[in-house]
Design a protein around this motif. Structure first.
Motif, PDB file in Angstrom:
ATOM      1  N   UNK A   1      94.591  -7.207  64.698  1.00 37.52           N
ATOM      2  CA  UNK A   1      95.073  -8.024  66.196  1.00 37.52           C
ATOM      3  C   UNK A   1      95.515  -6.747  66.808  1.00 37.52           C
ATOM      4  N   UNK A   2      96.460  -5.783  66.120  1.00 44.13           N
ATOM      5  CA  UNK A   2      97.138  -4.785  66.701  1.00 44.13           C
ATOM      6  C   UNK A   2      96.299  -3.792  67.342  1.00 44.13           C
TER       7      UNK A   2
ATOM      8  N   UNK B   1     106.400   1.058  64.333  1.00 47.78           N
ATOM      9  CA  UNK B   1     106.048  -0.185  63.642  1.00 47.78           C
ATOM     10  C   UNK B   1     107.617  -0.574  63.057  1.00 47.78           C
ATOM     11  N   UNK B   2     108.163  -1.525  63.456  1.00 41.54           N
ATOM     12  CA  UNK B   2     109.441  -2.246  62.611  1.00 41.54           C
ATOM     13  C   UNK B   2     109.034  -3.092  61.675  1.00 41.54           C
TER      14      UNK B   2
ATOM     15  N   UNK C   1     104.649  -5.896  70.684  1.00 43.66           N
ATOM     16  CA  UNK C   1     104.023  -6.892  69.974  1.00 43.66           C
ATOM     17  C   UNK C   1     104.938  -7.230  68.730  1.00 43.66           C
ATOM     18  N   UNK C   2     105.186  -8.610  68.681  1.00 44.46           N
ATOM     19  CA  UNK C   2     106.020  -9.109  67.690  1.00 44.46           C
ATOM     20  C   UNK C   2     104.923 -10.333  66.883  1.00 44.46           C
TER      21      UNK C   2
ATOM     22  N   UNK D   1     105.602  -2.124  67.680  1.00 39.32           N
ATOM     23  CA  UNK D   1     105.086  -3.363  66.825  1.00 39.32           C
ATOM     24  C   UNK D   1     106.210  -3.866  65.818  1.00 39.32           C
ATOM     25  N   UNK D   2     106.355  -5.075  65.773  1.00 36.86           N
ATOM     26  CA  UNK D   2     107.602  -5.645  65.009  1.00 36.86           C
ATOM     27  C   UNK D   2     106.846  -6.755  64.076  1.00 36.86           C
TER      28      UNK D   2
END
Length: 443
Positions: free
Chosen positions: A301-302, A353-354, A232-233, A314-315
């Protein structure tokens, strides 16, 4: 006759406090389940705080000692004096059931917090506020309802079976909950002990135009397309169409410029683009380009997507563009809040998570050959503190197009909690929006 308040038990509060005053050994048993904030009566919360404080300072806790400490603090009179402390002891002749009562108080406090949140939500729903603002506040309220960590201490041997089973599964090439997520760059994965792991917060930072978004998107592209794992971005800088075009260019090896002008330099360009499009279409790659995203929206949302699919990455691109949900004293405090929330999200969902971040201008003032370092992270030292891994990108040709290392980039692992620090050499192909592998690691 006194009316009983729902979700309260004053007798249980008295019993717990009395047990703590009778037997100091009851205090750690109580703290495993409840805390002063769980007390319904304010004076009981005050007494519990004083008892814990005295115990923590090494005093031999009893009613007289606690009364003396409260007297020095000026809080004794407000709770009913030393007489009330003695009444608590008389109300609790035994400490046998203290853990049961402590758990009950924690449960009741949790229900009161839910009830309080529900009351506020009903009030919000009847006001003339914006629906999105109400939704964000609702998510913040619900997310803030917690209880003390009551997980019991365990022997190391209790987890040994799980660890051994995971190791055996990994040796057979199987995926486990602790299996790292490869980045797509073998040299980088070697330094990171196989890749990124659930619960890690990873900072990818660089000066503008150096490639921090490109590297983060490359990793997400590998996770989703190559590994077929949901990624997910959250893109706060580019819209979805721009981001997909970059991903399409990277996946097809067709330059971004050719796509935008419609003039292709390769006869196989269209075939390559359709092949890449099919790969993207089949991949569990999710994008969100909603403007003015705040940290609570990202967490909500995540969570929703994680409830449907087990996320692999996740980014958030990028940290400094996030908006705040409340009033903060300064920008440093705001970025620190973002950093902490993203770290909590990584732990909560057990996903790496990035967080893409800007570097400040300090690196530029040190000369063309200067390398970025941790102190160059922009606006908040909390980024360095919260991050498990910090990757800093240095591209010599971003400062000097004719540099002898034009086309190369250094990924500097400036922080690696529990791992080695190193500099990984990659090639960059910015015209296709991607990095690629080079042999060798410069230590």
């Amino acid at each position: 006759m006194t009316k009983t308040q729902p979700n309260t038990d004053v007798n249980a509060e008295k019993s717990v406090l009395g047990a703590m005053l009778i037997n100091p050994d009851a205090i750690p048993a109580v703290l495993e389940h409840t805390q002063p904030a769980d007390m319904w009566q304010p004076r009981h919360a005050t007494i519990m705080e004083a008892t814990i404080h005295a115990w923590g300072n090494g005093l031999q806790v009893d009613p007289l000692v606690v009364a003396g400490e409260m007297d020095k603090a000026g809080t004794l009179e407000g709770v009913g004096g030393s007489t009330y402390l003695l009444d608590l002891v008389q109300a609790s002749p035994t400490t046998a059931n203290v853990a049961y009562h402590a758990r009950r108080l924690a449960d009741l406090a949790l229900k009161r917090r839910v009830e309080s949140a529900g009351t506020e939500l009903r009030q919000l729903a009847t006001t003339g506020g914006e629906a999105d603002d109400i939704l964000n506040r609702a998510q913040e309220l619900i997310g803030g309802i917690t209880r003390p960590n009551s997980q019991a201490i365990k022997r190391a041997a209790d987890s040994l079976e799980t660890v051994m089973a995971d190791m055996e599964a990994v040796s057979r090439g199987e995926q486990t909950a602790g299996t790292p997520q490869p980045t797509g760059f073998p040299a980088l994965d070697d330094v990171l002990n196989g890749g990124l792991r659930g619960g890690q917060m990873v900072i990818v930072a660089a000066r503008p135009g150096v490639g921090k978004t490109v590297l983060s998107t490359d990793i997400a592209r590998h996770v989703a397309i190559t590994n077929n794992t949901p990624a997910l971005i959250f893109s706060l800088e580019m819209n979805n169409a721009e981001l997909v075009q970059r991903i399409l260019a990277a996946e097809s090896s067709v330059p971004i410029k050719d796509m935008r002008t419609g003039t292709f330099t390769s006869r196989t360009a269209w075939a390559d683009i359709h092949r890449a499009a099919d790969n993207i279409d089949a991949a569990p790659l999710y994008l969100d380009d909603a403007p003015n995203l705040n940290i609570m929206e990202i967490r909500a949302k995540a969570r929703r997507l994680a409830n449907q699919r087990k996320l692999g990455l996740i980014v958030v691109d990028y940290l400094q563009l996030l908006s705040s949900t409340g009033r903060v004293e300064n920008r440093q405090q705001e970025v620190a809040q973002f950093s902490r929330q993203l770290k909590l999200l990584a732990k909560e969902l057990d996903v790496p998570v990035i967080a893409v971040s800007q570097l400040n201008r300090g690196v530029e003032t040190r000369g063309d050959d200067a390398k970025p370092r941790l102190s160059d992270l922009r606006e908040s030292g909390s980024l360095e503190q919260d991050a498990d891994i910090v990757m800093l990108i240095d591209r010599p040709d971003s400062k000097d197009p004719d540099h002898e290392r034009a086309g190369e980039a250094d990924i500097i692992i400036a922080k690696h909690r529990g791992g080695a620090l190193a500099t990984v050499e990659l090639a960059h192909q910015m015209h296709m929006g991607r990095f690629s592998t080079m042999l060798g690691i410069a230590m």
